[in-house]
Design a protein around this motif. Sequence first.
Motif, PDB file in Angstrom:
ATOM      1  N   VAL A   4       0.914  -1.037   0.011  1.00  0.00           N
ATOM      2  CA  VAL A   4       0.064  -0.032  -0.359  1.00  0.00           C
ATOM      3  C   VAL A   4       0.848   1.773  -0.440  1.00  0.00           C
ATOM      4  CG1 VAL A   4      -1.991   1.142   1.309  1.00  0.00           C
ATOM      5  CG2 VAL A   4      -1.599  -1.517   1.688  1.00  0.00           C
ATOM      6  N   VAL A  34      -1.553  -0.747  -4.034  1.00  0.00           N
ATOM      7  CA  VAL A  34      -2.380  -0.120  -3.970  1.00  0.00           C
ATOM      8  C   VAL A  34      -2.218   1.493  -3.594  1.00  0.00           C
ATOM      9  CG1 VAL A  34      -4.624   0.065  -3.427  1.00  0.00           C
ATOM     10  CG2 VAL A  34      -3.607  -2.357  -2.759  1.00  0.00           C
ATOM     11  N   VAL A  69      -3.462   5.184  -2.630  1.00  0.00           N
ATOM     12  CA  VAL A  69      -4.969   5.441  -2.182  1.00  0.00           C
ATOM     13  C   VAL A  69      -4.061   7.259  -1.680  1.00  0.00           C
ATOM     14  CG1 VAL A  69      -6.021   5.632   0.457  1.00  0.00           C
ATOM     15  CG2 VAL A  69      -4.839   3.796  -0.133  1.00  0.00           C
ATOM     16  N   SER A 119      -6.950   1.094   6.221  1.00  0.00           N
ATOM     17  CA  SER A 119      -8.043  -0.438   6.095  1.00  0.00           C
ATOM     18  C   SER A 119      -7.539  -0.958   4.857  1.00  0.00           C
ATOM     19  CB  SER A 119      -9.162   0.792   5.958  1.00  0.00           C
ATOM     20  OG  SER A 119      -9.708   0.974   7.711  1.00  0.00           O
ATOM     21  N   ILE A 120      -6.721  -0.490   3.971  1.00  0.00           N
ATOM     22  CA  ILE A 120      -7.167  -1.350   2.728  1.00  0.00           C
ATOM     23  C   ILE A 120      -5.428  -2.702   3.130  1.00  0.00           C
ATOM     24  CG2 ILE A 120      -5.742  -1.560   0.414  1.00  0.00           C
ATOM     25  CD1 ILE A 120      -7.074   0.900  -0.121  1.00  0.00           C
ATOM     26  N   TYR A 143      -7.587  -5.094   4.792  1.00  0.00           N
ATOM     27  CA  TYR A 143      -7.817  -5.884   4.005  1.00  0.00           C
ATOM     28  C   TYR A 143      -6.460  -7.127   3.362  1.00  0.00           C
ATOM     29  CZ  TYR A 143     -10.638  -7.418  -0.327  1.00  0.00           C
ATOM     30  OH  TYR A 143     -11.123  -8.694  -0.926  1.00  0.00           O
ATOM     31  N   ILE A 148      -8.851  -4.964  -4.707  1.00  0.00           N
ATOM     32  CA  ILE A 148      -9.591  -4.334  -3.676  1.00  0.00           C
ATOM     33  C   ILE A 148      -9.814  -3.503  -2.988  1.00  0.00           C
ATOM     34  CG2 ILE A 148      -7.797  -3.370  -1.255  1.00  0.00           C
ATOM     35  CD1 ILE A 148      -5.892  -6.150  -2.287  1.00  0.00           C
ATOM     36  N   ARG A 149     -10.098  -2.103  -3.869  1.00  0.00           N
ATOM     37  CA  ARG A 149     -10.447  -1.346  -3.985  1.00  0.00           C
ATOM     38  C   ARG A 149     -12.093  -1.101  -4.529  1.00  0.00           C
ATOM     39  NH1 ARG A 149      -8.455   2.303  -8.719  1.00  0.00           N
ATOM     40  NH2 ARG A 149     -10.459   3.733  -7.781  1.00  0.00           N
ATOM     41  N   LEU A 203     -13.588  -2.483  -0.838  1.00  0.00           N
ATOM     42  CA  LEU A 203     -13.797  -2.005   0.289  1.00  0.00           C
ATOM     43  C   LEU A 203     -14.379  -0.436  -0.031  1.00  0.00           C
ATOM     44  CD1 LEU A 203     -11.209  -1.030   3.197  1.00  0.00           C
ATOM     45  CD2 LEU A 203     -10.894  -2.738   1.179  1.00  0.00           C
TER      46      LEU A 203
END
Length: 433
Positions: free
Chosen positions: A233, A260, A262, A378-379, A382, A398-399, A402
């Motif tokens: 992330v 990912v 964010v 939070s990701i 997950y 994944i996105r 959520l």
Amino acid sequence: MLRKRTLGVIGFLFFLLVVISNISLVPYAAASSDKAADKYIVVLQDNILSPSDVANEMATKHGLALGHIYQHALKGYSATIPEPALAKIKADPRIKYLEPDREVHALGQIIPTGINRIDADLSPTAKIDGTDERVNVDIAIIDTGICLNHPDLYVYKNVTFVKGTKTGNDDNGHGSHVAGIAAAKDNGIGVVGVAPGARLWAVKVLDKSGSGFLSWIIAGIDYVAKNAGEIEVANMSLGGVGYSQAERDAIVRCIEKGVVFVVAAGNEYKDVYGDDGLFGTADDLTPAAYPEVATVSALADSDGRGGGEGAATIWGPDDTLATFSNFSRSVVANNPVESAGAAIDFAAPGVNIYSTYKNNGYATGSGTSMAAPHGAGSIALYIARYGRAVDAQGVWAIRQALIDSAEPQTLWGPADTKDPDANREGLISAKDL
């Protein structure tokens, strides 16, 4: 497990706020679109084997002052290019494109109930109970750095791309604040983050003032791409005005490796696509506008619970979108996820968030900069539970997970959530992660 919202915990945090964090963190708008004179980002063709060799050859031939060499997210380099040499470099067949460098800033802090509001303290993966059991995920904080020796943070690795600095240590405070929201340890002191004790990578791309150049940002993204086998992330609580193909390409390359991204939506109370509402134009607020990233808007919450019954904040009533938060009136046709918020994936708490700070301290701050790491944490939860992405399709999945589990605005409490558009992103929820 610690129970939510106990009077003892609230009183203790209030004491620390008064004694330790007598700090005012003010709003900071996204950077202007002013270009850095003579500074450019040069992207080479994909078939170039050694960007370093090409960059040094061009520097010698044309009198360039080289900055960063990009080899992982992009093939290319940044440089100060004398005006007489610009046309010659553009004409070189090894050049894919070049674009002006520009300044980028940390998205502003305006002044945490956040963990309670998204129910991270109920997450079976976070296991927030005062015992230092760490979430087994790596999060890159692309920011002003992180306080490297903070007792409440697990800084695993650090690097700097800021001129005049030698480490990823935070000399501003913004990056440390962001890092604590995402991953402060569950160790019985200070605060706790969404993904307690996750391994933090301090990627310093902004200076002491909270500013930097796009070329520094891209160097940080390139570093993440290089280490994508470990980093799952990346959080970017920063931004500027204007579409950058180089920045987007670099982020996409990382996403193709399963990272990912964010990002903060921004604090200008504007559409992330700018006043024209069109993606890919000079007034885009980036990286928030890029469809490949998870963009997060900010919720004003004063009591750590839903229902809209808490006291009003300076940035809006309890359980409404913060009055500074950017928003989304439309979304590009090829957006890889489907969100009720259009180009916004979800909202997260972003007002009066208490977190770690520079010099081993703590502070309270607000802004979409504070909302984004709630999303990143939070990701991380997950991923710790279900596994990481290995390619772009995994990132989209994944996105979407959520987004789909977010709390709809109809359940926030107030009849009017102060969303300025018709697209109603939900509030991220961590309780089942």
